[in-house]
Design an enzyme around this catalytic site. Structure first.
Site, PDB file in Angstrom:
ATOM      1  N   ASP A 109     -80.695  -3.907  35.696  1.00 40.29           N
ATOM      2  CA  ASP A 109     -79.693  -4.814  35.139  1.00 40.29           C
ATOM      3  C   ASP A 109     -80.229  -6.248  35.217  1.00 40.29           C
ATOM      4  O   ASP A 109     -79.725  -7.075  35.963  1.00 40.29           O
ATOM      5  CB  ASP A 109     -78.386  -4.657  35.905  1.00 40.29           C
ATOM      6  CG  ASP A 109     -77.229  -5.398  35.255  1.00 40.29           C
ATOM      7  OD1 ASP A 109     -77.421  -6.012  34.193  1.00 40.29           O
ATOM      8  OD2 ASP A 109     -76.128  -5.372  35.823  1.00 40.29           O
ATOM      9  N   TRP A 110     -81.271  -6.513  34.445  1.00 37.31           N
ATOM     10  CA  TRP A 110     -81.921  -7.827  34.402  1.00 37.31           C
ATOM     11  C   TRP A 110     -81.110  -8.702  33.470  1.00 37.31           C
ATOM     12  O   TRP A 110     -81.069  -8.471  32.272  1.00 37.31           O
ATOM     13  CB  TRP A 110     -83.338  -7.658  33.914  1.00 37.31           C
ATOM     14  CG  TRP A 110     -84.160  -8.909  33.751  1.00 37.31           C
ATOM     15  CD1 TRP A 110     -83.763 -10.211  33.850  1.00 37.31           C
ATOM     16  CD2 TRP A 110     -85.547  -8.946  33.434  1.00 37.31           C
ATOM     17  NE1 TRP A 110     -84.812 -11.058  33.620  1.00 37.31           N
ATOM     18  CE2 TRP A 110     -85.941 -10.297  33.362  1.00 37.31           C
ATOM     19  CE3 TRP A 110     -86.512  -7.967  33.199  1.00 37.31           C
ATOM     20  CZ2 TRP A 110     -87.234 -10.697  33.066  1.00 37.31           C
ATOM     21  CZ3 TRP A 110     -87.805  -8.365  32.908  1.00 37.31           C
ATOM     22  CH2 TRP A 110     -88.157  -9.716  32.847  1.00 37.31           C
ATOM     23  N   GLU A 111     -80.480  -9.719  34.037  1.00 35.29           N
ATOM     24  CA  GLU A 111     -79.649 -10.620  33.245  1.00 35.29           C
ATOM     25  C   GLU A 111     -80.278 -12.014  33.251  1.00 35.29           C
ATOM     26  O   GLU A 111     -80.096 -12.751  34.192  1.00 35.29           O
ATOM     27  CB  GLU A 111     -78.237 -10.647  33.803  1.00 35.29           C
ATOM     28  CG  GLU A 111     -77.585  -9.277  33.707  1.00 35.29           C
ATOM     29  CD  GLU A 111     -76.124  -9.282  34.105  1.00 35.29           C
ATOM     30  OE1 GLU A 111     -75.514 -10.358  34.235  1.00 35.29           O
ATOM     31  OE2 GLU A 111     -75.585  -8.191  34.286  1.00 35.29           O
ATOM     32  N   PHE A 112     -81.022 -12.355  32.255  1.00 35.20           N
ATOM     33  CA  PHE A 112     -81.418 -11.696  31.024  1.00 35.20           C
ATOM     34  C   PHE A 112     -82.859 -12.038  30.732  1.00 35.20           C
ATOM     35  O   PHE A 112     -83.259 -13.178  30.915  1.00 35.20           O
ATOM     36  CB  PHE A 112     -80.558 -12.157  29.849  1.00 35.20           C
ATOM     37  CG  PHE A 112     -79.100 -11.878  30.026  1.00 35.20           C
ATOM     38  CD1 PHE A 112     -78.592 -10.622  29.733  1.00 35.20           C
ATOM     39  CD2 PHE A 112     -78.246 -12.851  30.504  1.00 35.20           C
ATOM     40  CE1 PHE A 112     -77.240 -10.356  29.880  1.00 35.20           C
ATOM     41  CE2 PHE A 112     -76.892 -12.586  30.663  1.00 35.20           C
ATOM     42  CZ  PHE A 112     -76.385 -11.337  30.356  1.00 35.20           C
TER      43      PHE A 112
END
Length: 185
Positions: free
Chosen positions: A149-152
């Site tokens: 969940d790499w934001e962003f």
């Protein structure tokens, strides 16, 4: 209706309360990564201090279970932080009862994505991260994979100082290398 979420201790909702027969996937979030975490430090100084403590003796870019206090074994003896007692043991039992469900830890999230910028663009950081994820899944084998969940990638996350044009290609490389490591596992 939104998917049910495991309790943070403020509600009486446990993994056993999840209507598992109606679900295909459960995401456990969030798993942090050791290393640069200015986004977390700004948003949650207490959480940042806890993460720094958890990361003591671990290399940067290793994942850790942020709310873990200690592990004295597995199953019912596994103790989590005061707001999520025995959550891994509960998820383990849920998986045993409903083996069709895929349970995935989510790494990153809004305030925990800072290290992913380095992981995506730095091969050495990526290798440490992938090795730690593989060890994590070996240790907690009720997890069926990993959610990143790499934001962003490219910027626009909690830490406005992060993001570059190389992030997109770095994200793709991370996925390719992580997929290969999971296939080997």
């Amino acid at each position: 209706a939104p998917a049910p979420q495991v309790s943070d201790g403020r509600r009486a909702f446990h993994a056993a309360d999840i209507p598992a027969q109606n679900l295909t996937h459960i995401y456990y979030g969030f798993i942090p990564v050791c290393g640069p975490n200015a986004g977390l430090q700004q948003a949650n100084p207490e959480g940042y201090a806890a993460l720094v403590s958890q990361c003591s003796g671990k290399p940067d870019y290793s994942e850790v279970v942020h709310d873990k206090l200690k592990v004295n074994g597995f199953g019912d003896k596994l103790k989590m932080g005061p707001t999520n007692p025995r959550i891994f043991a509960e998820l383990y039992r849920l998986k045993q009862t409903h083996p069709h469900i895929k349970i995935l830890p989510s790494v990153g999230g809004w305030t925990l994505s800072d290290p992913l910028y380095d992981i995506g663009t730095n091969a050495a950081a990526r290798a440490v991260f992938i090795d730690s994820i593989i060890d994590f899944i070996r240790t907690y084998d009720f997890f069926d994979g990993i959610d990143i969940d790499w934001e962003f990638p490219g910027g626009g996350g909690a830490n406005p100082a992060l993001g570059s044009a190389q992030d997109g290609a770095g994200f793709a490389t991370l996925m390719q290398e992580l997929r290969a490591a999971l296939d080997t596992l």
